[in-house]
Design a protein around this motif. Structure first.
Motif, PDB file in Angstrom:
ATOM      1  N   VAL A  16     -24.064  19.741 -54.768  1.00  0.00           N
ATOM      2  CA  VAL A  16     -24.523  18.430 -52.910  1.00  0.00           C
ATOM      3  C   VAL A  16     -25.206  17.774 -53.289  1.00  0.00           C
ATOM      4  CG1 VAL A  16     -24.333  18.796 -50.425  1.00  0.00           C
ATOM      5  CG2 VAL A  16     -23.523  20.188 -51.487  1.00  0.00           C
ATOM      6  N   PRO A  17     -24.590  15.678 -53.080  1.00  0.00           N
ATOM      7  CA  PRO A  17     -26.328  14.629 -53.503  1.00  0.00           C
ATOM      8  C   PRO A  17     -26.330  14.991 -52.134  1.00  0.00           C
ATOM      9  CG  PRO A  17     -23.477  14.273 -53.098  1.00  0.00           C
ATOM     10  CD  PRO A  17     -23.473  15.898 -53.235  1.00  0.00           C
ATOM     11  N   GLN A  18     -27.968  14.446 -52.717  1.00  0.00           N
ATOM     12  CA  GLN A  18     -28.949  14.649 -51.458  1.00  0.00           C
ATOM     13  C   GLN A  18     -28.812  12.979 -51.238  1.00  0.00           C
ATOM     14  OE1 GLN A  18     -30.810  16.451 -50.786  1.00  0.00           O
ATOM     15  NE2 GLN A  18     -29.973  18.504 -51.497  1.00  0.00           N
ATOM     16  N   GLN A  19     -29.340  12.781 -49.875  1.00  0.00           N
ATOM     17  CA  GLN A  19     -29.303  11.706 -49.400  1.00  0.00           C
ATOM     18  C   GLN A  19     -30.635  11.193 -49.090  1.00  0.00           C
ATOM     19  OE1 GLN A  19     -27.322   9.663 -47.409  1.00  0.00           O
ATOM     20  NE2 GLN A  19     -25.606  11.061 -47.599  1.00  0.00           N
ATOM     21  N   PRO A  20     -30.445   9.624 -50.307  1.00  0.00           N
ATOM     22  CA  PRO A  20     -32.017   8.945 -50.432  1.00  0.00           C
ATOM     23  C   PRO A  20     -32.545   9.061 -48.745  1.00  0.00           C
ATOM     24  CG  PRO A  20     -30.394   7.602 -50.594  1.00  0.00           C
ATOM     25  CD  PRO A  20     -29.778   9.233 -50.404  1.00  0.00           C
ATOM     26  N   LYS A  21     -33.906   9.298 -49.412  1.00  0.00           N
ATOM     27  CA  LYS A  21     -35.478   9.192 -47.930  1.00  0.00           C
ATOM     28  C   LYS A  21     -36.140   7.526 -48.283  1.00  0.00           C
ATOM     29  CE  LYS A  21     -35.306  13.766 -47.129  1.00  0.00           C
ATOM     30  NZ  LYS A  21     -33.983  14.185 -46.687  1.00  0.00           N
ATOM     31  N   PHE A  22     -36.063   7.014 -46.971  1.00  0.00           N
ATOM     32  CA  PHE A  22     -36.016   5.683 -47.185  1.00  0.00           C
ATOM     33  C   PHE A  22     -36.895   6.242 -46.225  1.00  0.00           C
ATOM     34  CE2 PHE A  22     -31.694   4.956 -47.786  1.00  0.00           C
ATOM     35  CZ  PHE A  22     -31.778   4.517 -49.243  1.00  0.00           C
ATOM     36  N   ASP A  23     -37.972   4.807 -45.643  1.00  0.00           N
ATOM     37  CA  ASP A  23     -39.033   5.061 -45.228  1.00  0.00           C
ATOM     38  C   ASP A  23     -38.457   3.920 -43.724  1.00  0.00           C
ATOM     39  OD1 ASP A  23     -39.225   1.917 -46.184  1.00  0.00           O
ATOM     40  OD2 ASP A  23     -41.105   2.324 -47.484  1.00  0.00           O
ATOM     41  N   SER A  24     -39.658   3.858 -42.852  1.00  0.00           N
ATOM     42  CA  SER A  24     -38.370   2.850 -41.971  1.00  0.00           C
ATOM     43  C   SER A  24     -38.677   1.255 -42.079  1.00  0.00           C
ATOM     44  CB  SER A  24     -39.573   3.183 -40.317  1.00  0.00           C
ATOM     45  OG  SER A  24     -41.621   2.728 -40.474  1.00  0.00           O
ATOM     46  N   GLU A  25     -39.378   0.588 -43.308  1.00  0.00           N
ATOM     47  CA  GLU A  25     -39.561  -0.054 -44.028  1.00  0.00           C
ATOM     48  C   GLU A  25     -38.536  -0.822 -43.859  1.00  0.00           C
ATOM     49  OE1 GLU A  25     -42.356  -3.588 -45.972  1.00  0.00           O
ATOM     50  OE2 GLU A  25     -43.299  -1.654 -44.834  1.00  0.00           O
ATOM     51  N   THR A  26     -37.655   0.195 -44.637  1.00  0.00           N
ATOM     52  CA  THR A  26     -36.585  -0.327 -45.816  1.00  0.00           C
ATOM     53  C   THR A  26     -35.700  -0.008 -44.904  1.00  0.00           C
ATOM     54  OG1 THR A  26     -37.729   1.041 -47.478  1.00  0.00           O
ATOM     55  CG2 THR A  26     -35.426   1.192 -47.376  1.00  0.00           C
ATOM     56  N   VAL A  27     -35.199   0.847 -43.589  1.00  0.00           N
ATOM     57  CA  VAL A  27     -34.551   1.442 -43.079  1.00  0.00           C
ATOM     58  C   VAL A  27     -34.257  -0.030 -41.807  1.00  0.00           C
ATOM     59  CG1 VAL A  27     -33.912   2.714 -40.943  1.00  0.00           C
ATOM     60  CG2 VAL A  27     -35.158   3.625 -43.221  1.00  0.00           C
ATOM     61  N   ALA A  28     -35.600  -0.805 -41.854  1.00  0.00           N
ATOM     62  CA  ALA A  28     -35.200  -2.017 -40.963  1.00  0.00           C
ATOM     63  C   ALA A  28     -34.908  -3.282 -41.693  1.00  0.00           C
ATOM     64  CB  ALA A  28     -37.172  -2.390 -40.680  1.00  0.00           C
ATOM     65  N   THR A  29     -35.133  -3.284 -43.217  1.00  0.00           N
ATOM     66  CA  THR A  29     -34.558  -3.908 -43.804  1.00  0.00           C
ATOM     67  C   THR A  29     -33.350  -3.864 -44.284  1.00  0.00           C
ATOM     68  OG1 THR A  29     -37.186  -4.195 -45.150  1.00  0.00           O
ATOM     69  CG2 THR A  29     -34.575  -4.780 -46.431  1.00  0.00           C
ATOM     70  N   ILE A  30     -32.763  -2.874 -44.155  1.00  0.00           N
ATOM     71  CA  ILE A  30     -31.570  -2.412 -45.191  1.00  0.00           C
ATOM     72  C   ILE A  30     -30.090  -2.928 -42.857  1.00  0.00           C
ATOM     73  CG2 ILE A  30     -29.418  -1.020 -44.927  1.00  0.00           C
ATOM     74  CD1 ILE A  30     -31.540   0.982 -46.348  1.00  0.00           C
ATOM     75  N   LEU A  31     -30.999  -2.637 -41.852  1.00  0.00           N
ATOM     76  CA  LEU A  31     -30.386  -3.038 -41.117  1.00  0.00           C
ATOM     77  C   LEU A  31     -30.083  -4.232 -40.795  1.00  0.00           C
ATOM     78  CD1 LEU A  31     -31.596  -0.097 -39.433  1.00  0.00           C
ATOM     79  CD2 LEU A  31     -29.651   0.207 -39.876  1.00  0.00           C
ATOM     80  N   GLU A  32     -31.089  -5.326 -41.258  1.00  0.00           N
ATOM     81  CA  GLU A  32     -31.109  -6.055 -40.668  1.00  0.00           C
ATOM     82  C   GLU A  32     -29.965  -6.816 -41.712  1.00  0.00           C
ATOM     83  OE1 GLU A  32     -33.896 -10.208 -41.955  1.00  0.00           O
ATOM     84  OE2 GLU A  32     -35.052  -8.076 -41.868  1.00  0.00           O
ATOM     85  N   ILE A  33     -29.904  -6.884 -42.897  1.00  0.00           N
ATOM     86  CA  ILE A  33     -28.725  -7.405 -44.184  1.00  0.00           C
ATOM     87  C   ILE A  33     -27.823  -7.185 -43.670  1.00  0.00           C
ATOM     88  CG2 ILE A  33     -28.256  -6.869 -46.352  1.00  0.00           C
ATOM     89  CD1 ILE A  33     -31.371  -6.115 -47.032  1.00  0.00           C
TER      90      ILE A  33
END
Length: 108
Positions: A16-33
C-alpha cells in the motif's frame, strides 16, 4: 488464478503506497498553488463564457447593415441584453448541475 495475477501482480503482494509527509510550510505552499490554479481556471472559464456569449448574442441580434436611428439601436440593445441574460442564466444552471454531478460521484 486471481484477477491480480492476471494483470501482473496479486492484490495481496502489492504494498500500500504511503502518503508523503509534508511540513506545514509545504502544505501552505501547495494550498496556495492550488488556489492560484483554481483562480486562473475560473478566470479562463469566465473569459470563455463572455467571449462565447458576446459572439452568439451579437451575431443573433445585430444584423448588417447596422441601424443608425435610435429606435433600431434600442431594439438591438434590448436583444443583446436579453440574450446575454438568458445565456448567463443557462450557464449558471448548467454549472450547478455539473457541480452537483461531480459531488455525487465517489472519489477514485
Amino acid at each position: 488464478m486471481a484477477f491480480g495475477g492476471l494483470f501482473g501482480t496479486s492484490a495481496s503482494s502489492s504494498p500500500v503506497p504511503q502518503q508523503p509527509k509534508f511540513d506545514s510550510e509545504t502544505v501552505a505552499t501547495i494550498l496556495e498553488i492550488q488556489t492560484k490554479v483554481q483562480e486562473e481556471f475560473a478566470i479562463g472559464t469566465a473569459k470563455t463564457l463572455v467571449d462565447h456569449a458576446t459572439e452568439q448574442c451579437f451575431t443573433k441580434c445585430l444584423k448588417a447593415p447596422y441601424s443608425v436611428n435610435s429606435s433600431g439601436l434600442a431594439q438591438d440593445n434590448n436583444c443583446v441584453e436579453s440574450c446575454l441574460a438568458k445565456y448567463l442564466r443557462s450557464w449558471n444552471e448548467i454549472s450547478k448541475a455539473y457541480v452537483g454531478r461531480l459531488q455525487q460521484q465517489p472519489p477514485n
